[in-house]
Design an enzyme around this catalytic site. Structure first.
Site, PDB file in Angstrom:
ATOM      1  N   GLU A  16      39.856  19.081  42.151  1.00 29.72           N
ATOM      2  CA  GLU A  16      38.482  18.785  41.743  1.00 29.72           C
ATOM      3  C   GLU A  16      37.678  20.049  41.461  1.00 29.72           C
ATOM      4  OE1 GLU A  16      39.604  15.488  44.768  1.00 29.72           O
ATOM      5  OE2 GLU A  16      40.075  17.598  44.385  1.00 29.72           O
ATOM      6  N   LYS A 114      48.029  41.012  43.503  1.00 33.98           N
ATOM      7  CA  LYS A 114      48.652  40.052  44.407  1.00 33.98           C
ATOM      8  C   LYS A 114      48.120  40.239  45.825  1.00 33.98           C
ATOM      9  CE  LYS A 114      52.025  38.343  41.678  1.00 33.98           C
ATOM     10  NZ  LYS A 114      52.311  36.937  41.428  1.00 33.98           N
ATOM     11  N   HIS A 694      43.287  37.557  30.976  1.00 29.83           N
ATOM     12  CA  HIS A 694      42.698  36.648  31.961  1.00 29.83           C
ATOM     13  C   HIS A 694      41.174  36.591  31.844  1.00 29.83           C
ATOM     14  CE1 HIS A 694      46.744  37.166  33.578  1.00 29.83           C
ATOM     15  NE2 HIS A 694      46.559  35.990  34.146  1.00 29.83           N
TER      16      HIS A 694
END
Length: 754
Positions: A16, A114, A694
């Site tokens: 959601e 990461k 990105h």
């Protein structure tokens, strides 16, 4: 006995938060509407934890993008270029995360890396000499109050100053220790505000303690917390570690006046040894991480109880997860396709709450709760699958020669240059093109049986036609087919390999709104049919330029799957390597002259301690990649791609992968990797990413041209490729086309000036 978790999945049971945030990005909902969705999810998750009987419920683990970014914003670690945009707070926050290009200015996003040894990515805080670290935000306090108003007492959580400042990037002469005094003041103010709000426990995450620490690091940590904990008042402080053991600073840690210490007994190989050797303070609470927060296999209660028998003599114990449950899917309740006798072996976030409670019940009264233990034990005493004898024989027959490609790299480079006839600074992309709504709908319709296979393939071929026509038009040198048939770079391959299982809604957050659905390695892995050959072969018929065959490497497939726990990671990777090797040879046999084998996640399972890097990982991970391509002809050019991690310290090992070309993510890290490549005289041809995919912003020709010149200042021109820093799957069509046009123009301008 009490139970606790470190953190909980925040994207929601059915993603959601992802969908609401993306609507906000598209300006379909307001900031207020997005905030409303966030509040609803937080309340829903807190109530779920209450209903499941969890005693220590976290708050502050929710985020619209990343909790490290949240902490940076909370503490005023926002570089001036973002502040000067003059945007509302939420827009500034997303500018840090995604970049911004509009009326108020043009800025790139913060670097993204990461998170330790996981597939989650965090935003790297940027600090310069003028940065003033101070408490300016209130999100931590408003969410705590929000829960309290709902009748739920939570334990707020935040990343600690030691880890936060250790992970940050510094521009200037100041380093982490120069900001400790400001951090002490800011965290003390947090203590005070939480105490006033009625907070009892406060969780401070310090995962950096599981890294290799120098005596100076340990001394700085000790001095930092001696000053900080002296100001905690009545507030109880839990220092939480995860992803490993704290062998370097354990004694200092237990001597500091923390009220609770969270230790990892899953990945912490030496945690129990540290307890037995140095003891544990009876005045503190030990939050024992005994339920795996990173894998989806059911907890072996008998083994965990045996471990707890060893831990319990050391004092007051709280049953805890080994790390945040952010790293596993939300719940098994939505998995309707997998058989019950299969899902019985799995445990997602919600089910791990049940495991904590089961273990608590068994510990409190083993006799009454014997049935819980018996039902669990059955899973670990029966065979799950029939083993593949052919795969076992293949692995057993491997010799050193199977990991060596001949002729050597320098000789292959000459052969390939003559064969491929590529220009100086050849241009290409990393593989995928935008997955538009119609692309996703086509795949969904086929899976539901609403269209025939012929209709599905015809649509994909049409998209391939368009993709190649576009690449030809703008002048890219090495083309890709666009990967319109692929849902995910790991799941797609797993679907065509024996030994894999797939879920319907087991999504895990990778970064921001990007979620992945890792497949599950259930049994022995093998390849029963070609996977990518048909589309690659078709695409090559549409152009005279080289067409890259696009594969995912064995290490990345393993690292982006939920792996088995009954065999070693090495054996699991070799099974995958043999399967992908078959695909490589089939592509070559069908006329594909350039084959890219992505190892985007190579670093992901690299041990956090350098002393373990080779013996525990690199000594088998690097050869596994070589095994995949060792049998191809000298004329076949092998590429690989790596992204969003730090590679400088393993760059020599990467060179030993013996690929012909390696493309790296580099734009968000300001091309820092170039110095490492130059320092070791990196032999492989390289494509450092020249722009950040990105972010939705479109880089100008001049911007890319400057980046290329910066690359050429460090590396020889004959070894350079020009490409984006990652695949284009998540981007929009218009921004992708504009960016690639600029990339090609910039490369041509630099060629002309050489």
């Amino acid at each position: 006995m009490k139970t606790s978790i470190i953190g909980f999945p925040r994207v929601g049971e059915l993603r959601e938060l992802k969908f609401a945030t993306e609507k906000y990005f598209r300006k379909e909902i307001t900031a207020e509407e997005l905030e409303k969705t966030g509040k609803e999810l937080r309340l829903k998750h807190w109530q779920l934890l209450v209903d499941q009987g969890i005693d220590f419920i976290p708050s502050g683990d929710f985020s619209f993008f990343d909790t490290i970014l949240d902490t940076a914003v909370l503490l005023n670690l926002v570089p001036k270029k973002y502040q000067e945009l003059g945007l509302p707070p939420l827009e500034t926050y997303f500018a840090l995360a995604r970049g911004y290009q509009g009326e108020s200015g043009d800025v790139t996003a913060l670097a993204m890396k990461k998170w330790f040894n996981t597939n989650y990515h965090y935003m790297v805080p940027e600090i310069d000499d003028d940065t003033e670290l101070k408490l300016v935000g209130n999100q931590l306090f408003t969410t705590f109050s929000e829960a309290k108003e709902a009748g739920i007492q939570t334990r707020p959580t935040i990343v600690g100053p030691f880890t936060l400042l250790k992970l940050a990037t510094y521009h200037g002469s100041k380093q982490a220790k120069d900001f400790y005094e400001e951090a002490i003041i800011a965290y003390t103010q947090i203590f005070d505000q939480l105490t006033k709000l009625g907070c009892e426990w406060f969780q401070i995450d310090e995962p950096a303690l599981v890294l290799d620490l120098t005596p100076t690091d340990i001394q700085q940590f000790r001095e930092l917390y001696e000053k900080l904990l002296a100001k905690k008042g009545q507030l109880k402080i839990l220092v939480q570690t995860y992803f490993g053991d704290v062998r370097n600073g354990y004694q200092e840690l237990i001597e500091l006046p923390f009220d609770g210490i969270g230790l990892d007994f899953v990945e912490g190989r030496k945690t129990i040894d540290l307890l037995e050797e140095h003891g544990f303070s009876k005045e503190k609470t030990l939050f024992a991480g005994i339920v795996n927060g990173k894998n989806i296999w059911k907890n072996n209660y008998q083994k965990t109880l045996e471990l707890l028998e060893m831990i319990q003599p050391f004092g007051d114990i709280v049953l805890n997860t080994s790390c945040s449950l952010l790293h596993v899917p939300f719940t098994l309740a939505n998995e309707n396709v997998l058989e019950k006798d299969v899902t019985a072996y799995f445990s997602f976030a919600v089910e791990k709450l049940t495991e904590l409670n089961d273990l608590k019940k068994i510990l409190e009264d083993k006799k009454i709760n014997q049935d819980l233990l018996k039902a669990n034990s059955v899973l670990f005493t029966q065979e799950r699958f029939v083993k593949n004898k052919r795969v076992a024989k293949q692995i057993e027959a491997l010799t050193k020669n199977d990991y060596v490609r001949l002729p050597k790299l320098s000789e292959r480079a000459i052969i390939q240059k003559e064969k491929l006839e590529l220009p100086t600074l050849p241009t290409t992309t990393i593989g995928s093109f935008p997955q538009t709504r119609e692309v996703k709908q086509n795949r969904a319709k086929f899976k539901k049986g609403e269209i025939t296979e012929a209709e599905y393939i015809a649509f994909n071929r049409k998209k391939i036609d368009e993709c190649i026509a576009f690449q030809e038009t703008i002048g890219l040198d090495v083309l890709v087919h666009g990967e319109f048939e692929r849902n995910d770079m790991v799941e797609y391959f797993g679907e065509s390999l024996e030994g894999y299982l797939f879920t319907e809604k087991a999504w895990v957050q990778s970064y921001g709104t990007r979620c992945v659905k890792p497949p599950i390695i259930w049994g022995d892995v093998s390849r029963s049919k070609p996977i990518t050959v048909a589309y690659s072969k078709y695409a090559q018929t549409l152009t005279h330029k080289p067409m890259k065959g696009m594969l995912t490497g064995p290490v990345t497939i393993l690292n982006w799957s939920f792996p088995r726990e009954d065999i070693s990671l090495k054996e699991a990777t070799l099974q995958l390597a043999l399967a992908i090797q078959e695909e490589v040879l089939d592509l070559e046999a069908n006329g594909i002259e350039i084959i890219q084998i992505d190892e985007a996640a190579l670093r992901e399972k690299l041990p956090l301690r350098q002393s373990d890097w080779h013996t525990e990982y690199l000594d088998w991970a690097i050869p596994a990649f070589r095994l995949v391509h060792s049998k191809v002809q000298p004329t076949t050019q092998i590429h690989t791609h790596m992204c969003y991690s730090e590679f400088a310290d393993i760059i020599q090992d990467i060179d030993h992968m013996d690929a012909d070309v390696i493309s790296f993510e580099a734009s968000r890290s300001n091309l820092d990797i170039l110095d490492a490549l130059k320092a070791i005289d990196f032999q492989t041809q390289v494509g450092p990413g020249v722009y950040d995919i990105h972010s939705p912003r479109v880089p100008s020709v001049e911007e890319i041209e400057t980046t290329i010149q910066n690359i050429l200042n460090k590396l020889p021109i004959e070894k350079i490729w020009i490409n984006p820093d990652c695949g284009l799957k998540t981007r929009g069509v218009s921004e992708t086309q504009a960016s690639l046009k600029n990339l090609v123009l910039a490369a041509k301008k630099v060629r002309g000036g050489v």
